[in-house]
Enzyme design. Structure first.
Site, PDB file in Angstrom:
ATOM      1  N   LEU A   9     -87.937  28.728 -53.467  1.00 38.69           N
ATOM      2  CA  LEU A   9     -89.108  28.284 -52.705  1.00 38.69           C
ATOM      3  C   LEU A   9     -89.517  29.366 -51.706  1.00 38.69           C
ATOM      4  O   LEU A   9     -88.717  29.755 -50.854  1.00 38.69           O
ATOM      5  CB  LEU A   9     -88.782  26.978 -51.967  1.00 38.69           C
ATOM      6  N   GLN A  75     -98.284  27.454 -55.414  1.00 35.94           N
ATOM      7  CA  GLN A  75     -98.400  26.198 -54.667  1.00 35.94           C
ATOM      8  C   GLN A  75     -99.568  26.408 -53.700  1.00 35.94           C
ATOM      9  O   GLN A  75     -99.417  27.076 -52.671  1.00 35.94           O
ATOM     10  CB  GLN A  75     -97.107  25.895 -53.896  1.00 35.94           C
ATOM     11  N   ASN A 172     -77.324  21.218 -44.035  1.00 36.59           N
ATOM     12  CA  ASN A 172     -77.796  21.558 -45.370  1.00 36.59           C
ATOM     13  C   ASN A 172     -78.357  22.978 -45.365  1.00 36.59           C
ATOM     14  O   ASN A 172     -79.417  23.213 -44.809  1.00 36.59           O
ATOM     15  CB  ASN A 172     -78.910  20.570 -45.749  1.00 36.59           C
ATOM     16  N   ASN A 230     -86.203  31.269 -39.919  1.00 37.01           N
ATOM     17  CA  ASN A 230     -87.485  30.633 -39.608  1.00 37.01           C
ATOM     18  C   ASN A 230     -88.207  31.303 -38.452  1.00 37.01           C
ATOM     19  O   ASN A 230     -89.341  30.968 -38.155  1.00 37.01           O
ATOM     20  CB  ASN A 230     -87.277  29.159 -39.257  1.00 37.01           C
ATOM     21  N   HIS A 332     -76.183  70.272 -34.144  1.00 39.62           N
ATOM     22  CA  HIS A 332     -76.915  69.865 -32.929  1.00 39.62           C
ATOM     23  C   HIS A 332     -78.426  69.875 -33.133  1.00 39.62           C
ATOM     24  O   HIS A 332     -78.988  70.909 -33.509  1.00 39.62           O
ATOM     25  CB  HIS A 332     -76.633  70.824 -31.755  1.00 39.62           C
ATOM     26  N   ALA A 392     -81.287  83.899 -34.385  1.00 46.21           N
ATOM     27  CA  ALA A 392     -81.768  82.838 -33.484  1.00 46.21           C
ATOM     28  C   ALA A 392     -83.194  83.097 -33.022  1.00 46.21           C
ATOM     29  O   ALA A 392     -83.621  84.239 -32.844  1.00 46.21           O
ATOM     30  CB  ALA A 392     -80.838  82.744 -32.274  1.00 46.21           C
TER      31      ALA A 392
HETATM   32  C1  UD1 Z   1     -85.131  23.507 -44.973  1.00 49.54           C
HETATM   33  C2  UD1 Z   1     -84.512  22.143 -45.310  1.00 49.54           C
HETATM   34  C3  UD1 Z   1     -83.402  21.869 -44.306  1.00 49.54           C
HETATM   35  C4  UD1 Z   1     -82.383  22.990 -44.312  1.00 49.54           C
HETATM   36  C5  UD1 Z   1     -83.042  24.352 -44.105  1.00 49.54           C
HETATM   37  C6  UD1 Z   1     -82.042  25.467 -44.384  1.00 49.54           C
HETATM   38  C7  UD1 Z   1     -86.281  20.720 -46.268  1.00 49.54           C
HETATM   39  C8  UD1 Z   1     -87.222  19.617 -45.995  1.00 49.54           C
HETATM   40  N1  UD1 Z   1     -85.533  21.130 -45.221  1.00 49.54           N
HETATM   41  O1  UD1 Z   1     -85.700  23.397 -43.673  1.00 49.54           O
HETATM   42  O2  UD1 Z   1     -82.764  20.635 -44.627  1.00 49.54           O
HETATM   43  O3  UD1 Z   1     -81.404  22.755 -43.332  1.00 49.54           O
HETATM   44  O4  UD1 Z   1     -84.140  24.521 -45.030  1.00 49.54           O
HETATM   45  O5  UD1 Z   1     -82.574  26.703 -44.084  1.00 49.54           O
HETATM   46  O6  UD1 Z   1     -86.223  21.193 -47.394  1.00 49.54           O
HETATM   47  N2  UD1 Z   1     -91.627  26.115 -48.796  1.00 49.54           N
HETATM   48  C9  UD1 Z   1     -92.483  26.109 -49.858  1.00 49.54           C
HETATM   49  N3  UD1 Z   1     -93.493  25.199 -49.884  1.00 49.54           N
HETATM   50  C10 UD1 Z   1     -93.664  24.269 -48.914  1.00 49.54           C
HETATM   51  C11 UD1 Z   1     -92.770  24.284 -47.832  1.00 49.54           C
HETATM   52  C12 UD1 Z   1     -91.761  25.206 -47.788  1.00 49.54           C
HETATM   53  O7  UD1 Z   1     -92.354  26.909 -50.786  1.00 49.54           O
HETATM   54  O8  UD1 Z   1     -94.597  23.477 -49.027  1.00 49.54           O
HETATM   55  C13 UD1 Z   1     -90.544  27.117 -48.765  1.00 49.54           C
HETATM   56  C14 UD1 Z   1     -90.598  28.005 -47.534  1.00 49.54           C
HETATM   57  O9  UD1 Z   1     -91.346  29.173 -47.801  1.00 49.54           O
HETATM   58  C15 UD1 Z   1     -89.119  28.331 -47.292  1.00 49.54           C
HETATM   59  C16 UD1 Z   1     -88.398  27.135 -47.881  1.00 49.54           C
HETATM   60  O10 UD1 Z   1     -89.315  26.447 -48.700  1.00 49.54           O
HETATM   61  O11 UD1 Z   1     -88.712  29.506 -47.983  1.00 49.54           O
HETATM   62  C17 UD1 Z   1     -87.892  26.167 -46.817  1.00 49.54           C
HETATM   63  O12 UD1 Z   1     -88.952  25.783 -45.978  1.00 49.54           O
HETATM   64  P1  UD1 Z   1     -88.813  25.853 -44.409  1.00 49.54           P
HETATM   65  O13 UD1 Z   1     -90.107  25.442 -43.816  1.00 49.54           O
HETATM   66  O14 UD1 Z   1     -88.241  27.134 -43.995  1.00 49.54           O
HETATM   67  O15 UD1 Z   1     -87.771  24.661 -44.180  1.00 49.54           O
HETATM   68  P2  UD1 Z   1     -86.685  24.524 -43.035  1.00 49.54           P
HETATM   69  O16 UD1 Z   1     -87.314  23.873 -41.860  1.00 49.54           O
HETATM   70  O17 UD1 Z   1     -85.979  25.779 -42.831  1.00 49.54           O
HETATM   71 MG    MG Z   2     -86.315  27.705 -43.482  1.00 51.50          MG
END
Ligand code: UD1
Ligand code: MG
Length: 408
Positions: A9, A75, A172, A230, A332, A392
């Site tokens: 993702l 997406q 998680n 993040n 140096h 030099a």
């Molecule tokens: C997510 C998890 C959380 C976990 C954490 C670990 C969920 C809801 N939460 O939170 O439980 O502890 O990762 O790092 O999954 N992304 C998409 N499309 C979207 C939304 C997000 O592709 O619509 C991708 C983001 O680019 C990212 C990843 O999914 O790479 C996770 O999304 P992010 O917003 O970072 O979730 P966290 O708040 O970190």
């Molecule tokens: Mg994240």
């Protein structure tokens, strides 16, 4: 062996980073975060990697355009992690194997952890297996909710936690392995019933359990590999953790790093045994260093630097895109850019290659056994024959060399 694919993702806007560059292209020790996640998947064997992109998709696809095992999934609207998985449905709904789901912002994941995940999954045959970590500071992560027998019940996102749930330390890291069919059955039913009104992949756990299937949560992730990125602060933390791993590996292979906290080495760098890296050395990009060299303190080695064996680069030595032969000494304040330097050449204090004339970058070739005194400016393009001695303070151009050869 079960057939396996991965979904990564990487579509999020990453508001918390305040960035125009897509989050997964931000670098950790010289490579984009996404590159680490892709490689870890490859190390455990996947047939295809479905990378879900949205924000900055063109930049991401361009950066990884060489990879033949990636299928790019768009997406358009970022409605949450479950929705991102759902975007892969047309490619995967009939796939009967296992699906790894990882986040592009989790570069610290190790192949060993995924191997454990796969092994547990194949032993227990659940619908899903996820790896968890126990953190001293769990804030921001989804919490693992277990029943009194220790079985996982659900994952609750930080923003949806009750005060009691906030105190749970098991989190998680978003490292999951699913039975593909049950994954897609679950994600299409997930509702955005949460504070952020997003479709959460984490809700797949409770959903799968509610349909009578088993989910396994194995505490297999070390705290230093659980971190997602993040924010810029977390990016720095991930860099620090990765830097420690890079240095540890080098030290295990016989490189001395005198002061690890004050040394930075790119993941692409290769360094030979018995080389000593002195403090405040910065090695950036694809750099190769031979055996028994002494580098630093305060040396800056840039992309394309190749050093032979027994090379000494001392304080304030900067080298870029240059190959230095065995036994070169430059102790140096020197700069060598776009140069080939032969064996046993001495480069005196304060000497430089003037490799850029305002329009072009030009090359310098220095033959074996040359002696270059202190404070010499070598104006490229320039070729110094084997054994040339430059005293030099000289400013040397090809013209001046040709002239002096004629008068000899
Ligand atoms: C997510 C998890 C959380 C976990 C954490 C670990 C969920 C809801 N939460 O939170 O439980 O502890 O990762 O790092 O999954 N992304 C998409 N499309 C979207 C939304 C997000 O592709 O619509 C991708 C983001 O680019 C990212 C990843 O999914 O790479 C996770 O999304 P992010 O917003 O970072 O979730 P966290 O708040 O970190
Ligand atoms: Mg994240």
């Amino acid at each position: 062996m079960a057939e396996r694919v991965a979904i990564i993702l990487a579509a999020g806007i990453s508001k918390r980073m305040h960035t125009e560059l897509p989050k997964v292209l931000h670098e950790v020790c010289g490579r984009p975060m996404l590159a680490y996640v892709l490689d870890t998947c490859r190390q455990v064997g996947v047939e295809k990697i479905y990378v879900v992109v949205g924000f900055g998709n063109e930049q991401i696809e361009e950066r990884f355009s060489q990879a033949e095992d990636i299928v790019w999934i768009q997406q358009k609207e970022q409605k949450g992690t479950a929705h991102a998985v759902l975007c892969c449905r047309q490619y995967l709904e009939d796939f009967k194997g296992q699906t790894l789901v990882l986040c592009g912002d989790g570069p610290l994941i190790r192949a060993a952890t995924l191997k454990t995940l796969i092994q547990k999954h194949e032993e227990g045959q659940p619908a899903a297996t996820l790896a968890t970590a126990v953190l001293d500071e769990p804030a921001g992560y989804g919490r693992i909710i277990r029943d009194k027998n220790g079985n996982i019940q659900s994952i609750v996102e930080d923003s949806d936690c009750t005060p009691r749930q906030l105190a749970i330390n098991e989190v998680n890291p978003s490292y999951y392995l699913f039975n593909n069919k049950l994954l897609f059955d679950a994600v299409q039913d997930i509702k955005p019933d949460n504070v952020k009104k997003e479709f959460y992949l984490t809700d797949a756990v409770a959903h799968i359990i509610s349909t009578g299937h088993k989910v396994l949560a194995v505490t297999a992730v070390r705290p230093d590999e659980a971190r997602g990125v993040n924010s810029r602060v977390q990016l720095t933390e991930a860099n620090k953790i990765m830097q420690r791993r890079i240095q540890q590996k080098l030290m295990d292979n016989g490189v001395t790093i005198v002061d690890p906290d004050n040394t930075w080495i790119d993941i692409r760098a290769q360094i030979g045994q018995d080389t000593v890296i002195e403090p405040f050395t910065y090695i950036h990009g694809d750099v190769k260093i031979g055996r028994s060299c002494r580098i630093g303190p305060f040396a800056y080695l840039r992309h394309g630097t190749v050093l032979g064996n027994d090379v000494v680069l001392g304080v304030f030595a900067e080298v870029k895109n240059s190959t230095l032969g065995d036994g070169v000494r430059a102790r140096h304040s020197i700069y060598l850019g776009d140069a080939v330097v032969g064996r046993d050449v001495n480069v005196g204090a304060g000497s430089i290659t003037a490799n850029f004339d305002g329009e072009n970058v030009n090359r310098t070739n220095i033959g074996n056994d040359c002696y270059i005194g202190s404070g010499v400016v070598l104006i490229a393009p320039l070729e110094l024959k084997e054994g040339t001695r430059i005293s030099a303070g000289k400013i040397v151009s090809q013209e001046s060399i040709d002239k002096s050869e004629k008068t000899e």
